[in-house]
Design a protein around this motif. Structure first.
Motif, PDB file in Angstrom:
ATOM      1  N   LEU A 158      30.890  42.044  29.393  1.00  0.00           N
ATOM      2  CA  LEU A 158      31.904  40.990  29.303  1.00  0.00           C
ATOM      3  C   LEU A 158      31.661  39.930  30.384  1.00  0.00           C
ATOM      4  O   LEU A 158      31.744  38.724  30.132  1.00  0.00           O
ATOM      5  CB  LEU A 158      33.301  41.607  29.460  1.00  0.00           C
ATOM      6  CG  LEU A 158      34.471  40.615  29.495  1.00  0.00           C
ATOM      7  CD1 LEU A 158      34.584  39.846  28.174  1.00  0.00           C
ATOM      8  CD2 LEU A 158      35.793  41.346  29.777  1.00  0.00           C
ATOM      9  N   ALA A 159      31.332  40.393  31.589  1.00  0.00           N
ATOM     10  CA  ALA A 159      31.059  39.456  32.683  1.00  0.00           C
ATOM     11  C   ALA A 159      29.873  38.559  32.326  1.00  0.00           C
ATOM     12  O   ALA A 159      29.913  37.341  32.526  1.00  0.00           O
ATOM     13  CB  ALA A 159      30.778  40.220  33.973  1.00  0.00           C
ATOM     14  N   LEU A 160      28.819  39.167  31.763  1.00  0.00           N
ATOM     15  CA  LEU A 160      27.655  38.358  31.377  1.00  0.00           C
ATOM     16  C   LEU A 160      28.032  37.347  30.300  1.00  0.00           C
ATOM     17  O   LEU A 160      27.625  36.179  30.362  1.00  0.00           O
ATOM     18  CB  LEU A 160      26.513  39.257  30.879  1.00  0.00           C
ATOM     19  CG  LEU A 160      25.670  39.933  31.953  1.00  0.00           C
ATOM     20  CD1 LEU A 160      24.583  40.794  31.311  1.00  0.00           C
ATOM     21  CD2 LEU A 160      25.028  38.899  32.890  1.00  0.00           C
ATOM     22  N   ASP A 161      28.819  37.822  29.291  1.00  0.00           N
ATOM     23  CA  ASP A 161      29.264  36.890  28.247  1.00  0.00           C
ATOM     24  C   ASP A 161      29.969  35.688  28.870  1.00  0.00           C
ATOM     25  O   ASP A 161      29.744  34.543  28.483  1.00  0.00           O
ATOM     26  CB  ASP A 161      30.233  37.588  27.281  1.00  0.00           C
ATOM     27  CG  ASP A 161      29.505  38.549  26.346  1.00  0.00           C
ATOM     28  OD1 ASP A 161      28.258  38.429  26.233  1.00  0.00           O
ATOM     29  OD2 ASP A 161      30.176  39.417  25.750  1.00  0.00           O
ATOM     30  N   ARG A 162      30.824  35.985  29.831  1.00  0.00           N
ATOM     31  CA  ARG A 162      31.593  34.900  30.461  1.00  0.00           C
ATOM     32  C   ARG A 162      30.680  33.958  31.246  1.00  0.00           C
ATOM     33  O   ARG A 162      30.894  32.741  31.257  1.00  0.00           O
ATOM     34  CB  ARG A 162      32.655  35.499  31.390  1.00  0.00           C
ATOM     35  CG  ARG A 162      33.825  36.086  30.618  1.00  0.00           C
ATOM     36  CD  ARG A 162      34.694  36.962  31.487  1.00  0.00           C
ATOM     37  NE  ARG A 162      36.007  37.166  30.883  1.00  0.00           N
ATOM     38  CZ  ARG A 162      36.890  38.058  31.327  1.00  0.00           C
ATOM     39  NH1 ARG A 162      36.598  38.813  32.363  1.00  0.00           N
ATOM     40  NH2 ARG A 162      38.063  38.167  30.743  1.00  0.00           N
ATOM     41  N   GLY A 192      32.306  36.872  36.805  1.00  0.00           N
ATOM     42  CA  GLY A 192      32.418  36.503  35.393  1.00  0.00           C
ATOM     43  C   GLY A 192      33.809  35.997  35.065  1.00  0.00           C
ATOM     44  O   GLY A 192      33.973  34.944  34.432  1.00  0.00           O
ATOM     45  N   TYR A 193      34.801  36.741  35.544  1.00  0.00           N
ATOM     46  CA  TYR A 193      36.184  36.348  35.259  1.00  0.00           C
ATOM     47  C   TYR A 193      36.512  35.020  35.946  1.00  0.00           C
ATOM     48  O   TYR A 193      37.153  34.136  35.366  1.00  0.00           O
ATOM     49  CB  TYR A 193      37.133  37.461  35.710  1.00  0.00           C
ATOM     50  CG  TYR A 193      38.537  37.338  35.190  1.00  0.00           C
ATOM     51  CD1 TYR A 193      38.842  36.595  34.034  1.00  0.00           C
ATOM     52  CD2 TYR A 193      39.597  37.972  35.843  1.00  0.00           C
ATOM     53  CE1 TYR A 193      40.144  36.500  33.566  1.00  0.00           C
ATOM     54  CE2 TYR A 193      40.904  37.876  35.373  1.00  0.00           C
ATOM     55  CZ  TYR A 193      41.176  37.132  34.240  1.00  0.00           C
ATOM     56  OH  TYR A 193      42.464  37.029  33.783  1.00  0.00           O
ATOM     57  N   ASP A 241      40.951  33.902  43.215  1.00  0.00           N
ATOM     58  CA  ASP A 241      42.069  33.898  42.270  1.00  0.00           C
ATOM     59  C   ASP A 241      42.647  35.319  42.228  1.00  0.00           C
ATOM     60  O   ASP A 241      41.898  36.287  42.025  1.00  0.00           O
ATOM     61  CB  ASP A 241      41.551  33.482  40.886  1.00  0.00           C
ATOM     62  CG  ASP A 241      42.674  33.259  39.899  1.00  0.00           C
ATOM     63  OD1 ASP A 241      43.588  34.109  39.841  1.00  0.00           O
ATOM     64  OD2 ASP A 241      42.634  32.248  39.169  1.00  0.00           O
ATOM     65  N   PRO A 242      43.967  35.471  42.424  1.00  0.00           N
ATOM     66  CA  PRO A 242      44.554  36.820  42.430  1.00  0.00           C
ATOM     67  C   PRO A 242      44.230  37.611  41.157  1.00  0.00           C
ATOM     68  O   PRO A 242      44.090  38.836  41.208  1.00  0.00           O
ATOM     69  CB  PRO A 242      46.055  36.548  42.540  1.00  0.00           C
ATOM     70  CG  PRO A 242      46.153  35.214  43.193  1.00  0.00           C
ATOM     71  CD  PRO A 242      44.966  34.432  42.732  1.00  0.00           C
ATOM     72  N   LEU A 243      44.096  36.916  40.030  1.00  0.00           N
ATOM     73  CA  LEU A 243      43.735  37.603  38.787  1.00  0.00           C
ATOM     74  C   LEU A 243      42.334  38.216  38.907  1.00  0.00           C
ATOM     75  O   LEU A 243      42.071  39.307  38.403  1.00  0.00           O
ATOM     76  CB  LEU A 243      43.762  36.621  37.611  1.00  0.00           C
ATOM     77  CG  LEU A 243      45.132  36.072  37.191  1.00  0.00           C
ATOM     78  CD1 LEU A 243      44.970  34.979  36.131  1.00  0.00           C
ATOM     79  CD2 LEU A 243      46.004  37.207  36.642  1.00  0.00           C
ATOM     80  N   VAL A 244      41.459  37.491  39.564  1.00  0.00           N
ATOM     81  CA  VAL A 244      40.084  37.971  39.754  1.00  0.00           C
ATOM     82  C   VAL A 244      40.096  39.213  40.634  1.00  0.00           C
ATOM     83  O   VAL A 244      39.446  40.223  40.331  1.00  0.00           O
ATOM     84  CB  VAL A 244      39.204  36.856  40.386  1.00  0.00           C
ATOM     85  CG1 VAL A 244      37.864  37.405  40.837  1.00  0.00           C
ATOM     86  CG2 VAL A 244      39.030  35.711  39.394  1.00  0.00           C
TER      87      VAL A 244
END
Lengths: 392, 321
Positions: free
Chosen positions: A49-53, A251-252, A15-18
């Protein structure tokens, strides 16, 4: 239309956002997160944040672990070999259970352990291509079974196995359950509070994240012997400097995939069904497994009279990417083991073709693919059929 | 394993342009009807052949002139992978214009060579050599139908490796001549087992009658037995008359040296033998391609000397006349 990618069970585009979110961690925030200085610590909030996701993405409890690995193969190797090491350390002779439709990342590990003397039971599939929970119940020996490894959604067929029941059966018998979640995560809801599995493995590149990064979920109170010994990363469970950019990307990617689950279940499914209807309108075609029991993006079809490698060739000439497990397309001339295990009537080992969509697949691409598939079928059946339409 | 083996998915990169072209635009695909054959006054042959392990099947059509037994037209239908289709296409083409007896001599290797872009680059990757075997088998089937005999009539020797068409006798000879000890060596010397690998040991892609592992084991045992026998003869070499010695040298030359030279179109003859100071001087003369070949004074010369000293007696010295 230049090319259409219908091989998303093999890998997906990032994903380009990633990709954008990963970018700062190569040249700006490149510190080693184990360092105490600011270069190291400034990455921590992004990693958290990555872990939360990741935890949210599979609804893991904060007391559970999600170990960052290099791929799902590493996660599977870690779990299976961990239980083997355990038994060696404790001087026990373990029995382990898996199925005949596992990805090589699981089956090859078990074949290796068999050579080391481990007794492995290989569960068959039923007529619908599902691993029957009763078969699991019969195979378990509460005194001997050390681990059960089963695939959540099969990569070839997309068929979703009744993992909730597997969890209950294993829990009743006090046996550990390891699920290969690679093809489930990002395609269907995955909720580890509902599924009583002890281990779950996944890989970012199957849900629009980058290749070379994956995760291993370990339920609270369950131990694992590291596969990779070394530094103290990941609470000592997986050594090696953490691939921060990729972890953050994964994560994202999972957050975006979970956000898009509704879209998978509706729009991706609609396009999949449209493609499937068009394929089924061709004579002598069989699709494996009912639509409701499959991941919404996958079709495995058998086209009688057309050998898989030749079909893949023709599709590729028209820019269509798909996948065949045909023996003739493999380096070893061996047909795909899942195909061999599926006793569904269709001669999948020679005529199976898989089409797998993603949330990036468009209506125009499906329309183009339908025309390309039909013309390839017509040409190749022209080569294989005799005048009275019998395929030789 | 090496650099070129590390990235997978290279299967199609190794197809020749001719294979791609025949796959995309087959020239001889189609059927021949009884009516079409009747118009030409020809006999129609329709041969089916399938390989279970591949799931491949091919139907070959021949229009044969009954007077001359020349195949005046040939077409095919094929259910198979890209290389199977390309091989079938070339097979049909190679049959046209040949008599049935000539056509039977076409092998899968001829088919593969016809698909090469350049003489030295294989048309397909190793594991796909196997796909052209079926094309060759169906010719034998067609010929057997035409002549109303069993297919086995056309197989004059036992083929162990179908992909490389290596016979049982060749493999045994090569093991003995070169004192081979491993499967890898057999593959290096003969190419047997280099392609689909079915013939190496049971459990491969296809079931075979003979496997290299068994042939190697049995031939090694034979070599050991022969060594014991030779040991006795060798003991007596010094006591033999010159004529007996000459006969023994001739025997070894005929069995162990000539087959190698013949393969390259050459030959050698023992012209004279003399006993000098405890040495046995053997005088040889090269014939055919060996005469004037550079190797005849280097590699080939060495091989002859080593073979004679090993299999006859250490006292032998070779001289070129």
């Amino acid at each position: 239309m230049e090319r259409v990618y219908l091989d998303n069970n093999a890998t997906t585009l990032v994903d380009p956002l990633v990709k954008e979110a990963m970018d700062p961690f190569f040249t700006k925030m490149y510190g080693n997160p184990n360092s105490l200085h600011s270069f190291g610590t400034e990455v921590h909030p992004y990693m958290k944040l990555a872990l939360d996701r990741l935890y949210d993405g599979i609804n893991a409890d904060d007391e559970d672990d999600i170990i960052i690995t290099s791929c799902a193969s590493e996660g599977n190797n870690t779990v299976i070999k961990s239980l083997y090491f355990d038994s060696v350390i404790n001087g026990k002779k373990p029995q382990m259970i898996t199925s005949l439709i596992e990805h090589p990342a699981v089956s090859e590990v078990y074949m290796f352990l068999e050579k080391l003397g481990v007794e492995v039971k290989w569960l068959p599939v039923n007529k619908e291509g599902i691993i029957d929970p009763d078969e699991l119940r019969k195979a378990i020996d509460p005194d001997k079974t050390a681990l059960v490894s089963l695939i959540w959604a099969n990569n070839e067929t997309g068929l979703i196995n009744p993992v909730k029941e597997y969890g209950e059966i294993c829990r009743e018998n006090g046996v550990k359950l390891h699920l290969d979640g690679v093809q489930a995560i990002g395609k269907i809801p995955v909720n580890m509070q509902e599924i009583q599995a002890d281990y779950l493995t996944f890989s970012a590149h199957k849900f629009h994240g980058p290749k070379g990064i994956g995760g291993l979920y370990i339920r609270k109170g369950v131990s694992v012997v590291p596969l990779i010994h070394g530094g103290e990363q990941m609470a000592g469970l997986r050594a090696g400097t953490i691939n921060t950019a990729y972890m953050i990307g994964m994560g994202y990617a999972l957050a975006l995939a979970v956000k898009n689950l509704d879209y998978e279940a509706t729009e991706v499914r609609r396009l999949r069904d449209k493609l499937e209807d068009a394929i089924l309108s061709i004579d002598d075609v069989e699709v494996i497994g009912s639509r409701d029991k499959r991941t919404p993006n996958t079709i495995l079809a058998s086209f009688r009279g057309i050998e898989g490698e030749a079909f893949l060739w023709d599709l590729n000439q028209k820019g269509i990417a798909a996948s065949t497990g045909s023996a003739c397309s493999s380096e070893s001339l061996e047909s795909n083991p899942t195909f061999k295990a599926m006793e569904i009537g269709a001669d999948l080992a020679h005529t199976g073709m898989r089409f797998s969509l993603s949330r990036y697949t468009t209506e125009e691409e499906i329309d183009y693919a339908v025309d390309a598939i039909k013309s390839a079928v017509e040409r190749l059946r022209g080569i294989s059929s005799t005048s009275n339409k019998e395929y030789i | 394993m090496a650099k070129n083996d590390l990235i997978g998915g290279a299967l199609w990169e190794h197809y020749s342009d001719k294979v791609s072209d025949r796959m995309n635009n087959p020239r001889f695909m189609g059927e021949i009807t009884e009516e079409e054959a009747a118009i030409k006054g020809a006999k129609l042959i329709i041969a089916d052949y399938g390989a279970d392990s591949c799931g491949d099947a091919v139907r070959l059509y021949w229009m044969v002139d009954p007077e001359t037994e020349i195949i005046i037209d040939s077409k095919y239908k094929s259910f198979g992978c890209g290389t199977a289709i390309a091989s079938s296409d070339v097979t049909a083409e190679l049959c046209i214009g040949k008599t049935v007896d000539e056509a039977v001599k076409i092998t899968n290797i001829d088919v593969e060579k016809a698909l090469r872009d350049t003489p030295d680059t294989p048309a397909v990757p190793p594991q796909k050599m196997h796909c052209s075997v079926m094309a060759y088998d169906v010719i034998k089937k067609a010929a057997s139908l035409y002549k109303q005999v069993d297919m086995s009539v056309f197989e004059d020797e036992e083929i162990v490796c179908e992909c490389a068409r290596v016979s049982l006798s060749t493999i045994k000879d090569v093991i003995k001549l070169n004192d081979l000890k491993t499967i890898e060596e057999i593959t290096q010397y003969t190419k047997a087992g280099a392609f689909c690998k079915s013939c190496i040991k049971p459990g491969g892609h296809e079931e075979r009658k003979f496997y290299l592992v068994d042939i190697l084991r049995d031939t090694r045992a034979e070599i050991e037995r022969e060594k014991l026998n030779f040991g006795e003869e060798r003991k007596n070499f010094a006591e033999m008359t010159l004529i007996q010695k000459h006969k023994m040298v001739d025997k070894v030359v005929a069995e162990s040296i000539l087959p190698i030279l013949h393969a390259d179109g050459g030959s050698v003859e023992i012209v004279d033998m003399k006993e000098v100071d405890g040495y046995t001087d053997v005088y040889i003369s090269y014939k055919g391609a060996c005469a004037g070949c550079a190797a005849s004074r280097t590699g080939t010369y060495e091989v002859i000397g080593v073979t004679l000293r090993k299999k006859v007696d250490n006292s032998i010295r070779v001289n070129i006349l």
